[in-house]
Design a protein around this motif. Structure first.
Motif, mmCIF file in Angstrom:
data_model
loop_
_atom_site.group_PDB
_atom_site.id
_atom_site.type_symbol
_atom_site.label_atom_id
_atom_site.label_comp_id
_atom_site.label_asym_id
_atom_site.label_seq_id
_atom_site.Cartn_x
_atom_site.Cartn_y
_atom_site.Cartn_z
ATOM 1 N N TYR A 214 26.286 7.098 -4.699
ATOM 2 C CA TYR A 214 27.463 6.571 -5.580
ATOM 3 C C TYR A 214 28.201 6.803 -4.444
ATOM 4 C CZ TYR A 214 30.496 6.604 -8.693
ATOM 5 O OH TYR A 214 32.295 6.314 -9.177
ATOM 6 N N ARG A 215 28.742 8.022 -4.553
ATOM 7 C CA ARG A 215 29.926 8.531 -3.610
ATOM 8 C C ARG A 215 29.736 8.114 -2.070
ATOM 9 N NH1 ARG A 215 33.358 10.850 -6.511
ATOM 10 N NH2 ARG A 215 32.676 12.859 -8.971
ATOM 11 N N GLU A 216 29.127 8.823 -1.474
ATOM 12 C CA GLU A 216 28.599 8.527 -0.160
ATOM 13 C C GLU A 216 29.002 6.846 0.280
ATOM 14 O OE1 GLU A 216 25.427 8.220 2.316
ATOM 15 O OE2 GLU A 216 26.260 9.867 3.469
ATOM 16 N N CYS A 217 28.282 6.112 -1.242
ATOM 17 C CA CYS A 217 29.056 4.625 -0.614
ATOM 18 C C CYS A 217 30.173 3.646 -1.038
ATOM 19 C CB CYS A 217 28.306 3.756 -1.733
ATOM 20 S SG CYS A 217 28.027 1.823 -1.682
ATOM 21 N N LEU A 218 30.758 5.113 -1.948
ATOM 22 C CA LEU A 218 32.720 4.731 -1.551
ATOM 23 C C LEU A 218 33.091 5.091 -0.283
ATOM 24 C CD1 LEU A 218 33.314 5.686 -5.436
ATOM 25 C CD2 LEU A 218 33.728 3.545 -4.479
ATOM 26 N N GLU A 219 32.692 6.292 0.442
ATOM 27 C CA GLU A 219 33.510 6.742 1.812
ATOM 28 C C GLU A 219 32.972 6.147 2.430
ATOM 29 O OE1 GLU A 219 32.334 10.870 1.178
ATOM 30 O OE2 GLU A 219 33.711 11.748 -0.398
ATOM 31 N N LYS A 220 31.748 5.672 2.360
ATOM 32 C CA LYS A 220 31.560 4.953 4.682
ATOM 33 C C LYS A 220 30.783 3.847 3.727
ATOM 34 C CE LYS A 220 30.284 9.168 5.480
ATOM 35 N NZ LYS A 220 31.147 9.807 5.979
ATOM 36 N N TYR A 221 31.496 2.620 3.094
ATOM 37 C CA TYR A 221 31.507 1.218 3.220
ATOM 38 C C TYR A 221 32.474 0.459 2.434
ATOM 39 C CZ TYR A 221 26.596 2.569 3.460
ATOM 40 O OH TYR A 221 25.403 3.263 4.075
ATOM 41 N N GLY A 222 33.126 -0.441 2.943
ATOM 42 C CA GLY A 222 33.545 -1.593 2.872
ATOM 43 C C GLY A 222 35.712 -0.995 3.258
ATOM 44 N N LEU A 223 36.690 -1.099 3.025
ATOM 45 C CA LEU A 223 38.016 -1.402 3.115
ATOM 46 C C LEU A 223 38.577 0.110 4.027
ATOM 47 C CD1 LEU A 223 40.290 -3.321 4.235
ATOM 48 C CD2 LEU A 223 41.411 -2.627 1.721
ATOM 49 N N GLY A 224 38.996 0.266 5.345
ATOM 50 C CA GLY A 224 38.948 1.625 5.590
ATOM 51 C C GLY A 224 37.784 1.999 6.715
ATOM 52 N N THR A 225 36.905 1.672 6.535
ATOM 53 C CA THR A 225 35.696 2.596 6.762
ATOM 54 C C THR A 225 34.674 0.871 7.717
ATOM 55 O OG1 THR A 225 33.600 1.126 5.811
ATOM 56 C CG2 THR A 225 34.949 3.177 4.933
ATOM 57 N N PRO A 226 33.835 0.727 8.549
ATOM 58 C CA PRO A 226 33.408 0.966 10.488
ATOM 59 C C PRO A 226 32.688 -0.588 9.486
ATOM 60 C CG PRO A 226 33.361 3.168 10.217
ATOM 61 C CD PRO A 226 33.202 3.350 8.784
ATOM 62 N N ARG A 227 31.905 -0.569 8.372
ATOM 63 C CA ARG A 227 30.593 -1.137 7.575
ATOM 64 C C ARG A 227 30.932 -1.833 6.690
ATOM 65 N NH1 ARG A 227 29.875 4.350 7.592
ATOM 66 N NH2 ARG A 227 29.439 5.156 9.394
ATOM 67 N N ILE A 228 31.954 -3.057 6.435
ATOM 68 C CA ILE A 228 32.282 -4.172 5.442
ATOM 69 C C ILE A 228 30.898 -4.981 5.172
ATOM 70 C CG2 ILE A 228 33.366 -5.965 5.243
ATOM 71 C CD1 ILE A 228 35.079 -3.988 6.111
ATOM 72 N N ILE A 229 30.339 -5.247 3.795
ATOM 73 C CA ILE A 229 29.702 -5.921 3.217
ATOM 74 C C ILE A 229 29.812 -7.766 3.695
ATOM 75 C CG2 ILE A 229 28.114 -6.724 1.616
ATOM 76 C CD1 ILE A 229 28.377 -3.418 2.346
ATOM 77 N N SER A 230 28.720 -8.210 3.789
ATOM 78 C CA SER A 230 28.474 -9.829 4.237
ATOM 79 C C SER A 230 29.017 -9.793 3.052
ATOM 80 C CB SER A 230 27.301 -10.070 4.936
ATOM 81 O OG SER A 230 27.092 -11.379 5.101
ATOM 82 N N SER A 231 29.520 -11.487 2.734
ATOM 83 C CA SER A 231 29.450 -12.075 1.532
ATOM 84 C C SER A 231 27.795 -12.747 1.449
ATOM 85 C CB SER A 231 30.456 -13.547 1.227
ATOM 86 O OG SER A 231 30.072 -14.157 2.091
ATOM 87 N N PHE A 232 27.513 -12.195 2.467
ATOM 88 C CA PHE A 232 26.154 -12.942 1.826
ATOM 89 C C PHE A 232 24.729 -12.297 0.170
ATOM 90 C CE2 PHE A 232 21.213 -12.095 2.110
ATOM 91 C CZ PHE A 232 20.724 -13.548 2.838
ATOM 92 N N PRO A 233 24.153 -12.714 0.069
ATOM 93 C CA PRO A 233 24.191 -14.261 -0.300
ATOM 94 C C PRO A 233 24.220 -15.803 -0.192
ATOM 95 C CG PRO A 233 22.696 -13.561 -2.147
ATOM 96 C CD PRO A 233 23.983 -12.394 -1.161
ATOM 97 N N LYS A 234 26.388 -14.950 -0.727
ATOM 98 C CA LYS A 234 26.978 -16.681 -1.178
ATOM 99 C C LYS A 234 28.654 -16.338 0.095
ATOM 100 C CE LYS A 234 25.150 -16.441 -5.031
ATOM 101 N NZ LYS A 234 24.345 -18.006 -5.190
#
Length: 310
Positions: free
Chosen positions: A22-42
């Motif tokens: 959980y803590r790694e996901c907060l740190e490694k994904y999303g705004l401010g990180t290289p890994r931006i989540i796709s809106s897929f499947p929406k």
């Protein structure tokens, strides 16, 4: 330096069940990180949020569910928007394979390997050479192709706003690069919504000792657009700014979008000399928010001139 990730809801739930993941996901994904989540499947963040929340843990009072909700909120604050919605979103493995064939993701995260599809799983994502390992800063040559490559992920993933900030964004070296940046946006957005592009530069007063001063925004905008039909098809704005006593100074050089920002030392005035180098650094969330607000939300500077589409 920014990459679009398709994420299986089951994996997000798995991460939420473990405090370390959980803590790694907060740190490694999303705004401010290289890994931006796709809106897929929406097709947009609000729809993705509703979709993910429906896929979450049943017990709303559990710590598992509370962590899951927090992860969802963090990830949807900055999404790569897709111009389509999967008809079979309930069968995520099939839907993601079909969408990847139509328009490839940079990476796919799933709980288990998917048939006939390379993807990252908890078992292989940390292996040597894994595409999961992205740089957050890099040395770049001060040439147009190399600088565009450093900005490529940010540029091609944006569908809302691309903001160029450079005190000397009015110089010929800078306007030449912006021309190539606009051309790149046109070429990479053929099948998706094209972002608005805004340039902010700082007033420079000319004189006997200080040399040539900065031209007004109309002049700079016309220098960039010229007679190019594809550039003139874009929504391109230019602002000439003046510092205000008692407020922050105009000193940073960066390019930002709704998905993040990249700072460079020399800015966009490329020398086109391969022996000259610069450093491109991905902004963390705090720095990004400060810079975004400074130019897009707050009245930090006085607008001396402004030029936009008629």
């Amino acid at each position: 330096m920014l990459w679009e990730y398709a994420l299986e809801p089951k994996l997000l739930s798995k991460w939420a069940s473990d405090i370390r993941d959980y803590r790694e996901c907060l740190e490694k994904y999303g705004l401010g990180t290289p890994r931006i989540i796709s809106s897929f499947p929406k097709s947009k963040a609000s729809k993705l949020r509703r979709y993910l929340l429906k896929q979450g843990p049943v017990d709303e009072q559990s710590s598992h569910c509370q962590r899951y909700i927090e992860l969802v909120e963090k990830l949807v604050e900055s999404c790569v928007f897709r111009n389509t919605e999967a008809a079979n979103a309930d069968k995520w493995d099939i839907a993601v394979s079909n969408e990847h064939t139509r328009q490839p993701f940079d990476a796919i995260l799933a709980t288990l390997p998917l048939k006939d599809l390379d993807c990252l799983t908890p078992e292989n994502m940390y292996e040597p050479g894994s595409i999961w390992n992205h740089k957050s800063q890099q040395i770049v040559r001060r040439t147009t192709p190399d600088l565009l490559e450093a900005f490529s992920g940010l540029l091609k993933l944006s569908t809302q706003n691309i903001v160029i900030v450079d005190p000397f964004g009015w110089t010929s070296e800078a306007t030449h690069f912006i021309q190539k940046l606009l051309d790149y946006v046109v070429e990479t957005h053929k099948n998706q919504e094209v972002p608005n592009i805004v340039l902010y530069y700082k007033e420079k007063r000319g004189g006997a000792n200080s040399g040539k001063g900065s031209p007004n925004a109309d002049h700079v905008r016309q220098e960039v657009l010229g007679t190019s039909g594809k550039r003139n098809s874009l929504n391109f704005e230019v602002y000439e700014l003046q510092e205000i006593a008692g407020k922050d100074v105009f000193h940073n050089r960066c390019i930002m979008s709704e998905n993040g920002g990249i700072i460079t030392g020399h800015g966009i005035g490329v020398s086109e000399d391969g022996a000259h180098t610069d450093v491109a650094i991905l902004m963390d969330k705090e720095i990004y928010v400060k810079n975004w607000n400074q130019f897009r939300e707050e009245e930090t500077f006085r607008v001396l001139s402004h030029s936009a589409n008629p």
